[in-house]
Design a protein around this motif. Structure first.
Motif, PDB file in Angstrom:
ATOM      1  N   SER A  60      37.366  44.855  32.884  1.00  0.00           N
ATOM      2  CA  SER A  60      38.471  44.155  33.683  1.00  0.00           C
ATOM      3  C   SER A  60      38.789  45.182  34.797  1.00  0.00           C
ATOM      4  CB  SER A  60      39.406  43.792  33.007  1.00  0.00           C
ATOM      5  OG  SER A  60      40.545  43.167  33.322  1.00  0.00           O
ATOM      6  N   CYS A  61      39.316  44.631  35.810  1.00  0.00           N
ATOM      7  CA  CYS A  61      39.985  45.353  36.976  1.00  0.00           C
ATOM      8  C   CYS A  61      41.496  45.144  36.768  1.00  0.00           C
ATOM      9  CB  CYS A  61      39.531  44.747  38.224  1.00  0.00           C
ATOM     10  SG  CYS A  61      40.071  45.603  39.453  1.00  0.00           S
ATOM     11  N   SER A  62      42.047  44.468  35.909  1.00  0.00           N
ATOM     12  CA  SER A  62      43.311  43.784  35.621  1.00  0.00           C
ATOM     13  C   SER A  62      43.768  44.662  34.543  1.00  0.00           C
ATOM     14  CB  SER A  62      43.649  42.551  35.575  1.00  0.00           C
ATOM     15  OG  SER A  62      44.939  42.088  35.480  1.00  0.00           O
ATOM     16  N   ARG A  79      44.844  42.431  30.457  1.00  0.00           N
ATOM     17  CA  ARG A  79      43.324  42.515  30.846  1.00  0.00           C
ATOM     18  C   ARG A  79      42.710  41.240  31.336  1.00  0.00           C
ATOM     19  NH1 ARG A  79      41.071  47.411  32.357  1.00  0.00           N
ATOM     20  NH2 ARG A  79      39.283  47.183  30.908  1.00  0.00           N
ATOM     21  N   ASP A 103      37.030  41.169  39.224  1.00  0.00           N
ATOM     22  CA  ASP A 103      37.368  41.363  40.601  1.00  0.00           C
ATOM     23  C   ASP A 103      38.799  40.618  40.690  1.00  0.00           C
ATOM     24  OD1 ASP A 103      36.794  41.172  43.329  1.00  0.00           O
ATOM     25  OD2 ASP A 103      36.057  39.228  43.563  1.00  0.00           O
ATOM     26  N   ASN A 104      39.665  40.909  39.745  1.00  0.00           N
ATOM     27  CA  ASN A 104      41.150  40.696  40.090  1.00  0.00           C
ATOM     28  C   ASN A 104      42.099  41.900  39.747  1.00  0.00           C
ATOM     29  OD1 ASN A 104      42.120  37.791  41.039  1.00  0.00           O
ATOM     30  ND2 ASN A 104      40.188  37.378  39.554  1.00  0.00           N
ATOM     31  N   SER A 105      43.027  42.512  40.573  1.00  0.00           N
ATOM     32  CA  SER A 105      43.441  43.589  40.151  1.00  0.00           C
ATOM     33  C   SER A 105      44.935  43.149  39.393  1.00  0.00           C
ATOM     34  CB  SER A 105      43.805  44.191  41.310  1.00  0.00           C
ATOM     35  OG  SER A 105      44.583  43.778  42.498  1.00  0.00           O
ATOM     36  N   THR A 106      45.495  44.092  38.809  1.00  0.00           N
ATOM     37  CA  THR A 106      46.758  43.782  38.114  1.00  0.00           C
ATOM     38  C   THR A 106      47.728  43.390  39.150  1.00  0.00           C
ATOM     39  OG1 THR A 106      46.177  45.624  36.483  1.00  0.00           O
ATOM     40  CG2 THR A 106      48.399  44.910  36.784  1.00  0.00           C
ATOM     41  N   ASN A 120      47.953  39.860  44.221  1.00  0.00           N
ATOM     42  CA  ASN A 120      47.017  40.906  43.689  1.00  0.00           C
ATOM     43  C   ASN A 120      45.832  40.797  44.840  1.00  0.00           C
ATOM     44  OD1 ASN A 120      45.919  38.403  42.982  1.00  0.00           O
ATOM     45  ND2 ASN A 120      44.588  39.651  41.218  1.00  0.00           N
ATOM     46  N   CYS A 123      38.489  43.552  43.569  1.00  0.00           N
ATOM     47  CA  CYS A 123      38.419  44.877  43.276  1.00  0.00           C
ATOM     48  C   CYS A 123      36.766  45.416  43.773  1.00  0.00           C
ATOM     49  CB  CYS A 123      38.397  44.849  41.623  1.00  0.00           C
ATOM     50  SG  CYS A 123      39.911  44.540  41.059  1.00  0.00           S
ATOM     51  N   GLN A 126      35.383  48.173  48.609  1.00  0.00           N
ATOM     52  CA  GLN A 126      36.261  49.296  49.162  1.00  0.00           C
ATOM     53  C   GLN A 126      36.425  49.162  50.667  1.00  0.00           C
ATOM     54  OE1 GLN A 126      37.590  51.565  46.990  1.00  0.00           O
ATOM     55  NE2 GLN A 126      36.524  50.372  45.579  1.00  0.00           N
TER      56      GLN A 126
END
Length: 367
Positions: A60-62, A79, A103-106, A120, A123, A126
């Motif tokens: 997870s990115c979250s 998460r 593909d979802n940040s915190t 948010n 992810c 870059q």
């Protein structure tokens, strides 16, 4: 506090026109003071009221962040997305799950009216990450959602407006404001970054080269209209505003810490070498965390009052009931003396309860 007594207290406060104890922004309020003047907690005899295990997945990115408290619920990130629990009983109230946890940040959260705002982004890129705003009702249903080309680096919610800013190698830096109720665009500014702090609707914007580099000017604007109130030839990164809205506390590119008149931008005092983004203020004092040290300065003069070394790195300090929560030892705010109690992780106080996120656990304490 039992649910019946809490409801009675809230109704009494509303009838008397008194503020209802909440912590509905990451920094308690849009000022990012990290100070709740209405909490009644003590730490001499803390008792665990309830606890909950937060959702965990391997990929997870979250992740986990400090809780917020509003609408009789404690909202926390996990998460898989966002969950909420009843403030008194810890019963599960809301569960929102990302369509793709990788593909979802915190998200950074705030409650405005009857909506939970999540800010948010993605992810998986870059060079060209996107931003995202999601508004949920208190049942976890999506009321509106926006995909934004620039990522979201800062967010503040105030006066019915969500204000975000961000940039990427593929996106020119900009500030954009949206209406809370429906996500309708209100105004935007190219080549500026928001500090993520609002003093009663007044938001400082730092002019940049469009790629995150300060350009030597700060403008304070009305969050609703975007109209400027003042402009100063200095790059101020504002981290907090005083509870009475009269001051911004900021750092500059030289590493100085300063207090600014919120209404004019005039420098009231400046101290070299004290820059940090981890600040909290109860009005008379400004509290700073950097490395493994936490300190207090006189908010009127900037003069040092006390300093204390912690056994581990400090987190964002929070304040309530004359206590300073540091992510470790709980200190007496006026003197810096330890209370003998330690609470690791992120801690916020609302009403007569403390809410702590430590790793994968959310715990509520009463006193």
């Amino acid at each position: 506090m039992p649910a019946r007594r809490r409801v009675a207290a809230v109704l009494s406060s509303l009838l008397l026109g008194l503020p209802v104890p909440l912590w509905d922004h990451p920094g308690y309020d849009a000022e990012d003071s990290h100070f709740n003047p209405h909490a009644t907690i003590t730490v001499g005899s803390l008792t665990k009221a309830w606890s909950a295990n937060l959702r965990q997945v391997d990929e997870s990115c979250s992740g986990f962040s400090a809780p917020i408290v509003a609408a009789d619920q404690v909202f926390v990130t996990d998460r898989e997305g966002v969950s909420s629990y009843g403030v008194d009983s810890g019963d599960l109230r809301l569960r929102f799950t990302w369509d793709d946890a990788m593909d979802n940040s915190t998200p950074r959260m705030a409650v405005a009216g009857n909506l939970l705002i999540l800010a948010n982004g993605g992810c998986n890129s870059q060079s060209d990450p996107d931003g995202q705003l999601t508004a949920l009702d208190f049942y976890g249903r999506t009321r509106w959602k926006l995909r934004l080309d620039p990522p979201i680096d800062t967010v503040v919610v105030d006066k019915g407006v969500v204000l975000v800013s961000g940039w990427s190698p593929s996106d020119f830096e900009q500030v954009a404001a949206y209406r809370v109720t429906d996500g309708h665009p209100l105004w935007s500014r190219q080549g500026y970054a928001s500090s993520g702090v609002s003093a009663d609707g007044l938001v400082p914007l730092q002019k940049t080269d469009g790629s995150g580099v300060p350009a030597g000017e700060t403008t304070a604007v009305d969050i609703v209209t975007g109209k400027p109130r003042w402009t100063r030839p200095a790059s101020w990164q504002v981290a907090a505003a005083s509870p009475a809205f009269g001051r911004f506390y900021a750092t500059d590119t030289s590493g100085a810490l300063a207090a600014l008149n919120a209404g004019t931008g005039a420098v009231l005092w400046s101290t070299p070498g004290k820059a940090t983004s981890l600040m909290a203020t109860d009005g008379p004092r400004l509290y700073l965390a950097a490395g493994s040290a936490v300190s207090a300065v006189d908010a009127a003069t900037g003069h040092a009052l006390w300093s204390r070394r912690l056994p581990a790195a400090a987190v964002q300090p929070t304040l309530a009931a004359g206590l300073l929560f540091t992510g470790g030892p709980v200190l007496t705010a006026s003197t810096g003396k330890p209370t003998g109690v330690a609470l690791p992780g992120s801690v916020v106080a609302a009403g007569g309860l403390l809410y702590q996120v430590d790793g994968t656990h959310l715990t509520a304490y009463s006193s």
